[in-house]
Design a protein around this motif. Structure first.
Motif, PDB file in Angstrom:
ATOM      1  N   ARG A 132       0.817  -1.206   0.000  1.00 13.69           N
ATOM      2  CA  ARG A 132       0.000   0.000   0.000  1.00 13.69           C
ATOM      3  C   ARG A 132       0.857   1.265   0.000  1.00 13.69           C
ATOM      4  O   ARG A 132       0.545   2.251  -0.684  1.00 13.69           O
ATOM      5  CB  ARG A 132      -0.902  -0.008   1.235  1.00 13.69           C
ATOM      6  N   TYR A 143       2.078   1.815  -3.396  1.00 19.45           N
ATOM      7  CA  TYR A 143       1.010   2.347  -4.241  1.00 19.45           C
ATOM      8  C   TYR A 143       0.788   3.834  -3.962  1.00 19.45           C
ATOM      9  O   TYR A 143       0.634   4.637  -4.892  1.00 19.45           O
ATOM     10  CB  TYR A 143      -0.280   1.575  -4.003  1.00 19.45           C
ATOM     11  N   ASP A 148       6.480  -2.365  -5.479  1.00 19.31           N
ATOM     12  CA  ASP A 148       5.570  -2.180  -6.610  1.00 19.31           C
ATOM     13  C   ASP A 148       5.719  -3.262  -7.672  1.00 19.31           C
ATOM     14  O   ASP A 148       4.844  -3.427  -8.521  1.00 19.31           O
ATOM     15  CB  ASP A 148       5.778  -0.798  -7.231  1.00 19.31           C
TER      16      ASP A 148
END
Length: 995
Positions: free
Chosen positions: A151, A154, A274
């Motif tokens: 997260r 992101y 990622d």
């Protein structure tokens, strides 16, 4: 001790914990624009890579310090990004938020502008349960993964210029803190402003214990003390998914770790972000070996085999691989609190791009890796990758090339003496008598394999059987050379079905038994009975097992003894039927079991037409590998021969190049090849290939000429030479690298003075033997040789160049300065012969004033000794250096111009002299002072006088006279008057001459 792993992982390992979960806050930082900067700098070569390393540490060090001051830790550095994890047990949400703000402030307060490139920063924050684990058996690694890590990555990907994006979980914890958050999406927030959250700072962590580091890292990384090096590196990035349990990841990691270290690679890390899960590995750093691309390919192939078996138990497992080969900066990246040994460069970036472009279960490689003849590839096309200006040719690895046979396209040159000697030693074999053993020694690339290949072609035509048993540098498994022979002999397909391989084995063995029966002799019958009894032993060594066979009934000791007997009887059988040459390739890598196999063979076959031909390099200390004792050979009456394979002759180098290029080469080109290859056939072929590829040579009037003299080592040569240097001990390696900076020839007193400043060992009167010991070790290792008691010479200029080019520019500048100071100190009473050396070393050290001083002295010395061309070259260089000096006085520069003009006048080069004077005159006129102008005009007048240009010379001399008079320079006036008098006298104007 460097903090090469996170303190959190070190603590868990020391407490005996293998995996767990921790609630944490996660920060992911990405340096945007870094890929473009990396590519731009790497195009500058070594200087760009070194600049990149300084930028890396300059940027990372303050960020690392901030993270650790707030009780966070960094799992790993991934080139242009990293994650930081803050356990909620010891950190609060304001700690990570303030850290992000402070890091952003670092970039706001500094430009981070590098030429045409700007480094910017984007930050993502999240929180939640982070899973951690320590994986592997003999070799350990660690991982941190989970939703908050994904997260945070992101969130960072959604950030813009210097923006901090928060996930909703951490935003909720900050709602009652004095921060301003603006919604970006329903679940993302942008942190604005620059609040002070009063986060606590703590003392920095202590160093991690050596015993703990030993479990995770090789000694070469733990003991690494250099600023960095340039190396040819094969980068392997392996992306994976489908591993949800720690036990699954542990099994997966065990395969990667054991295979990586088995093939002498460096396993850098497991990283989650990622790109999902990624394993990073390097071959060629921090220690390199020959043929690192083949080593890396073999490692990947072995991993694929193991992982495909693992996928039967874990069907969700998927992986993909990117591989590249090229020069990279290697060294420590990070800060004092947390750092990592890493490789940086465009080839490393490209490997990551290839990995993400690959399909699952696919391996993509670049053009350099694709050159391996031992593997099969298919083109995937020229693909445009992010961060690269041009499309990159990309290839898919299909597998091993089992049909590969060594062949040579080029003509065989030279070696007639060696070939005649080998034919004489083969003569008894052709008469049905034993051939004994022969050693062929030589350095890498000298042509041992080529020589035996040509001999094989000639002897096979005369009915000799030739069996090949190569020792393996990578996998030194018991009997590995002979297992290779058995696979070839019995036509085994490593990718074929077991039943098909069994049929091939039985058919080949039955053919041999039939030939023995047809021979009809008692010995042949005895050998045939022995082979029938040991049939299951031979088959088992090929992975072909038979229930209730002799092999199944034997214990480990019995299996080993019968394996030696079975292989020996197989060679005996062939030697009874026709003469046999057994070629043992690269015996410097031979394993102990193979040595015993050879002894068993000689004991049982010493009276048969068998010749054992062994090729070998020298040991690192210079000695020659010998497999058998003198007592053993004498006892079995085995003849022994040996010879050393040396470099090609000067004419053979010429013939080789002209055959390769299909045309004559110039004398200059020939000299360059001799200098850059040391007449080593492999190096010669590599350099010629490089020159053609880089278009550094051209054909003019039917003759090949050198267009560009700036030849660098190819990656293959660099890797071989670097591997040789890497095998030296640390102290010897440092001594060799320092000596390389002095030059191909070097004086021991100078090197000794330089090494006094080296941290590896300090030299004083009591410890002087340390220095002498390193000199002798390098001498025994064939690095250099003594040409006098105090002067040594690198055996190969390429070896010296490799040792020099491994070092960073800052390190080289420091060494050049130390060398210059050592020369000044040691030879203060006779510096004249050293002026040129001093100018060179001070120039390389970047010390301009000393460079100009010694160029001046060297030019005067050359001029005084009538070395006029040398003087002119030095004066030209001095003129350039003087322009770079901030403290330069214009008069000094003018004097250098005039000195150059006088030397040109002395050798009668009047046209060049006339070209030299006007620029000096123009500079003098800009001073608006007659004092420097007069000598310039006088010199120009003298040149015109010598060229008989009467109007111009008279005008110049008259002008010079007036100028000298205006400043009351009687000496200058006298010189002008003398020149005018000579001029009038030669023209017959005697009254004017008298006045």
């Amino acid at each position: 001790m460097k903090n090469l792993i996170p303190h959190f992982i070190a603590q868990q390992y020391e407490e005996g914990q293998s995996h767990g979960r921790v609630d944490a806050y996660v920060m992911h930082i990405d340096l945007s624009g870094f890929t473009a900067l990396t590519e731009g700098l790497m195009q500058k070569g070594h200087a760009g890579a070194e600049e990149l390393s300084h930028i890396l540490n300059d940027i990372f060090a303050p960020m690392v310090r901030l993270v650790y001051a707030r009780r966070g830790h960094i799992p790993c550095f991934a080139g242009d990004s990293f994650s930081a994890v803050f356990s909620s047990r010891s950190a609060q949400p304001e700690d990570i938020t303030q850290t992000a703000l402070d890091i952003r402030h670092l970039f706001s307060g500094r430009s981070y502008q590098f030429g045409d490139f700007t480094i910017d920063i984007r930050i993502g924050l999240s929180c939640g349960a982070v899973e951690w684990g320590i994986v592997g058996e003999q070799h350990k690694a660690f991982y941190l993964r989970g939703t908050p890590i994904d997260r945070a990555a992101y969130c960072q990907s959604q950030a813009r210029h210097r923006q901090i994006i928060l996930g909703d979980c951490i935003a909720a914890k900050l709602r009652h803190r004095p921060v301003h958050m603006e919604p970006v999406t329903p679940r993302l927030y942008s942190l604005s402003g620059d609040p002070n959250l009063h986060a606590r700072n703590e003392e920095l962590p202590i160093s991690i214990r050596r015993e703990t580091l030993d479990a995770f890292l090789p000694d070469a990384v733990i003991d690494y003390h250099l600023d960095g090096e340039f190396r040819t590196v094969v980068t392997v990035f392996l992306s994976f998914k489908g591993l949800t349990k720690h036990e699954e990841l542990d099994a997966f990691a065990g395969i990667l770790l054991e295979r990586c270290y088995e093939f002498s690679g460096y396993f850098k890390e497991f990283e989650y972000g990622d790109k999902g899960g990624v394993a990073a590995m390097f071959f060629g750093a921090p220690v390199t070996f020959e043929h690192i691309h083949q080593r890396a390919l073999e490692c990947v192939e072995a991993m694929r085999e193991d992982l495909d078996r693992l996928r039967q138990d874990i069907p969700a497992l998927a992986y993909r691989v990117g591989m590249t080969m090229g020069t990279a900066f290697t060294g420590i990246v990070g800060g004092e609190e947390r750092c990592q040994y890493a490789a940086v460069g465009k080839h490393v970036n490209l490997a990551a791009r290839l990995m993400t472009r690959a399909d699952w279960q696919e391996v993509l490689v670049d053009a350099e890796v694709q050159k391996s003849p031992l593997h099969r590839f298919t083109p995937k096309g020229a693909i445009q990758y992010k961060g690269f200006q041009e499309p990159i040719p990309t290839y898919v690895l299909l597998g091993r090339n089992y049909d590969f046979r060594q062949a040579y396209a080029s003509e065989f040159f030279g070696r007639s003496t060696e070939m005649d000697a080998l034919h004489r030693q083969a003569a008894p074999l052709l008469e049905g008598r034993p051939g004994g053993i022969t050693y062929i020694y030589g350095e890498p690339g000298i042509g041992k394999s080529r020589l035996t290949y040509e001999l094989r072609q000639q002897l096979v035509e005369r009915g000799v059987q030739w069996f090949f048993c190569p020792a393996d540098q990578i996998l030194r498994k018991p009997l590995n050379p002979f297992l290779y022979f058995l696979r070839e002999y019995f036509l085994q397909d490593p990718e074929g079905e077991g039943a098909r391989n069994r049929v091939a084995f039985d058919r080949r063995l039955q053919e041999l038994l039939l030939r023995l029966e047809e021979a009809g002799g008692q010995r042949e019958k005895d050998i045939a009975r022995g082979l029938k009894r040991l049939q299951s032993v031979l088959a088992a060594n090929l992975g072909l097992y038979q229930p209730d066979s002799l092999w199944e009934q034997l214990d480990a000791k019995g299996r080993y003894a019968n394996t030696l007997a079975a292989i020996a009887q197989l060679f005996q059988a062939e030697a009874c039927l026709a003469p046999v040459v057994l070629q043992m390739e690269d015996i410097h890598w031979i394993d102990d079991s193979s040595r015993e196999q050879l002894e068993e063979l000689l004991r049982t076959s010493h009276d048969l037409p068998l010749w054992i031909l062994m090729t070998s390099r020298y040991h690192d200390e210079g000695s020659k590998p010998q497999l058998f004792s003198r007592e053993f050979l004498t006892g079995y009456q085995v003849a022994e021969h040996e010879f050393d394979l040396n470099t090609l002759s000067r004419e053979d180098v010429r013939h080789f190049a002209e055959h390769y290029l299909k045309g004559e080469i110039s004398a200059t080109f020939h000299q360059l090849l001799l200098r850059t290859t040391n007449a080593n056939p492999f190096y010669l072929e590599q350099i010629l290939e490089y020159l053609v590829e880089q278009r550094m040579i051209a054909q003019e009037s039917g003759t090949w000429q050198v267009v560009d003299q700036n030849i660098t080592l190819s990656d293959s040569i660099q890797a071989i030479l670097t591997a040789r240097i890497d095998r030296l001990s640390l102290a010897v390696k440092e001594t060799v690298k320092a000596a390389a900076v002095i030059g191909r020839e070097f004086d021991l007193p100078i090197l000794r003075e330089v090494m006094r400043h080296n941290d590896v060992y300090a030299i004083d009167d009591e410890a002087g033997h340390t220095f002498r010991e390193q000199i002798e070790k390098a001498k025994r290792g064939q690095i250099w040789m003594a040409i006098s008691e105090l002067r040594y010479l690198f055996r190969h200029s390429l070896l010296r160049e490799a040792a020099y080019s491994m070092q960073l520019r800052a390190r080289l500048q420091h060494l050049h300065a130390l060398i210059a100071q050592a020369i000044e100190s040691l030879y203060s009473d006779k510096l004249e012969d050293r002026y040129v050396d001093l100018a060179f070393h001070y120039e390389q050290a970047g010390i301009l004033d000393k460079t100009a001083e010694y160029l001046d002295q060297a030019a005067r010395f050359a001029q005084d000794n009538y070395q006029t061309q040398q003087a002119l070259n030095l004066l030209d260089k001095l003129l350039d250096k003087q322009l770079e000096l901030d403290t330069l006085e214009l008069s000094a520069h003018l004097r250098t111009h005039l000195r150059k003009a006088r030397v040109q006048e002395l050798i009668g080069d009047w046209d060049e002299c006339e070209q030299t004077c006007p620029p000096a005159l123009q500079r003098a006129q800009r001073t608006a002072c007659a004092l420097p102008v007069g000598p310039c005009i006088l010199q120009l007048g003298r040149v015109l006088y010598l060229q008989c240009n009467e109007p111009d010379r008279r005008r110049c001399l008259v002008t010079a006279a007036r100028l000298f008079e205006s400043v009351a320079d009687s000496a200058g006036s006298a010189r002008v008057v003398g020149n005018l008098g000579n001029l009038y006298f030669r023209q017959g104007q005697y009254p004017e001459a008298k006045t």
